[in-house]
Enzyme design. Structure first.
Site, PDB file in Angstrom:
ATOM      1  N   SER A 171       0.821  -1.211   0.000  1.00 49.93           N
ATOM      2  CA  SER A 171       0.000   0.000   0.000  1.00 49.93           C
ATOM      3  C   SER A 171       0.852   1.256   0.000  1.00 49.93           C
ATOM      4  O   SER A 171       1.998   1.267   0.467  1.00 49.93           O
ATOM      5  CB  SER A 171      -0.909   0.028   1.229  1.00 49.93           C
ATOM      6  OG  SER A 171      -1.654  -1.153   1.332  1.00 49.93           O
TER       7      SER A 171
HETATM    8  N1  SAH Z   1      -0.779  -4.490   3.989  1.00 53.25           N
HETATM    9  C1  SAH Z   1      -0.002  -4.880   2.812  1.00 53.25           C
HETATM   10  C2  SAH Z   1      -0.704  -4.612   1.514  1.00 53.25           C
HETATM   11  C3  SAH Z   1      -1.705  -5.611   1.290  1.00 53.25           C
HETATM   12  S1  SAH Z   1      -2.323  -5.804  -0.342  1.00 53.25           S
HETATM   13  C4  SAH Z   1       1.358  -4.225   2.819  1.00 53.25           C
HETATM   14  O1  SAH Z   1       1.611  -3.355   3.660  1.00 53.25           O
HETATM   15  O2  SAH Z   1       2.184  -4.614   1.985  1.00 53.25           O
HETATM   16  C5  SAH Z   1      -3.618  -6.903   0.058  1.00 53.25           C
HETATM   17  C6  SAH Z   1      -3.203  -8.290   0.459  1.00 53.25           C
HETATM   18  O3  SAH Z   1      -4.393  -8.965   0.844  1.00 53.25           O
HETATM   19  C7  SAH Z   1      -2.602  -9.111  -0.672  1.00 53.25           C
HETATM   20  O4  SAH Z   1      -1.341  -9.590  -0.287  1.00 53.25           O
HETATM   21  C8  SAH Z   1      -3.601 -10.243  -0.862  1.00 53.25           C
HETATM   22  O5  SAH Z   1      -2.992 -11.481  -1.212  1.00 53.25           O
HETATM   23  C9  SAH Z   1      -4.251 -10.312   0.499  1.00 53.25           C
HETATM   24  N2  SAH Z   1      -5.582 -10.925   0.560  1.00 53.25           N
HETATM   25  C10 SAH Z   1      -6.599 -10.841  -0.314  1.00 53.25           C
HETATM   26  N3  SAH Z   1      -7.656 -11.555   0.118  1.00 53.25           N
HETATM   27  C11 SAH Z   1      -7.288 -12.107   1.308  1.00 53.25           C
HETATM   28  C12 SAH Z   1      -7.945 -12.962   2.263  1.00 53.25           C
HETATM   29  N4  SAH Z   1      -9.188 -13.401   2.084  1.00 53.25           N
HETATM   30  N5  SAH Z   1      -7.259 -13.334   3.355  1.00 53.25           N
HETATM   31  C13 SAH Z   1      -5.995 -12.904   3.578  1.00 53.25           C
HETATM   32  N6  SAH Z   1      -5.332 -12.090   2.720  1.00 53.25           N
HETATM   33  C14 SAH Z   1      -5.964 -11.707   1.599  1.00 53.25           C
END
Ligand code: SAH
Length: 211
Positions: free
Chosen positions: A60
């Site tokens: 993000s």
């Molecule tokens: N907080 C992260 C950015 C996350 S992007 C950072 O600082 O880098 C969103 C993430 O959510 C992705 O890695 C994706 O694989 C994950 N995601 C999507 N659906 C999900 C679910 N149902 N359970 C866990 N993770 C999930």
């Protein structure tokens, strides 16, 4: 350019955009974002933009990480749940502001590499689990704060259930990614809450099943 200098420039930008919680700003200064981005994006680590990770996921944008952290109103004693570990960057920021962070990631490779970076940095209060975050992490519930880092159409029931009374949950919600809003939901009672709109955002989708 020197990364420390760029980190300070990022902080100035966050302040300009309205991040004024001093603990959040200090956390953003402490966590080295360059450790969480892919090697060939190190020079871009302090640009205020999202950057690619593997598996079509993104780390993000710093402003969004700071905005979410601020909206969660974290206290040093708080237990926090994060859904969507991704690179582990946001978890590392939340960990500066709370007691323990439990974070769930559905892509196994990302969970492993995030755990490795967090370990190398010596951060000890982040716990990473591979699995479907829409089910939360029931064993450690209730949480004072829940940060959902992927967008959906509604708050998964399990997450609202695992939020403590008085707890805050931040989530991007919208019918399609193009019209997501970042919402803060404050739980007033078992089935009562108030909602604040924190603005328009665009997140990768919250996907229920692991593949
Ligand atoms: N907080 C992260 C950015 C996350 S992007 C950072 O600082 O880098 C969103 C993430 O959510 C992705 O890695 C994706 O694989 C994950 N995601 C999507 N659906 C999900 C679910 N149902 N359970 C866990 N993770 C999930």
């Amino acid at each position: 350019m020197d990364l420390k200098f760029q980190r300070e420039a990022m902080l100035d930008q966050l302040k300009e955009r309205g991040v004024d919680d001093l603990r959040v700003l200090a956390a953003m200064r402490t966590v080295p974002r360059e450790a969480f981005v892919l090697e060939n994006f190190r020079d871009d680590a302090y640009r205020d933009s999202a950057l690619p990770l593997t598996h079509k996921q993104t780390i993000s944008q710093p402003y969004i990480v700071a905005l979410m952290a601020q909206a969660l109103e974290l206290k040093p004693t708080d237990h926090v749940l994060e859904i969507g570990t991704g690179s582990g960057y946001a978890a590392a920021v939340l960990a500066q502001l709370s007691r323990e962070v439990y974070t769930v990631e559905r892509v196994g490779d990302l969970a492993i590499s995030a755990a490795e970076v967090i370990r190398k940095l010596g951060i000890q209060n982040v716990h990473i689990r591979f699995g479907d975050g829409t089910k939360g992490w029931p064993d450690e519930a209730p949480y004072d704060a829940i940060s959902v880092a992927a967008g959906g159409t509604s708050v998964p029931n399990a997450l609202f259930d695992q939020l403590a009374i008085g707890g805050r949950l931040v989530i991007p919600l919208g019918p399609v990614p193009e019209s997501q809003k970042l919402l803060r939901i404050r739980k007033l009672a078992k089935d009562r809450y108030v909602e604040d709109d924190l603005g328009n955002v665009r997140f990768v989708p919250l996907l229920p099943d692991t593949d």
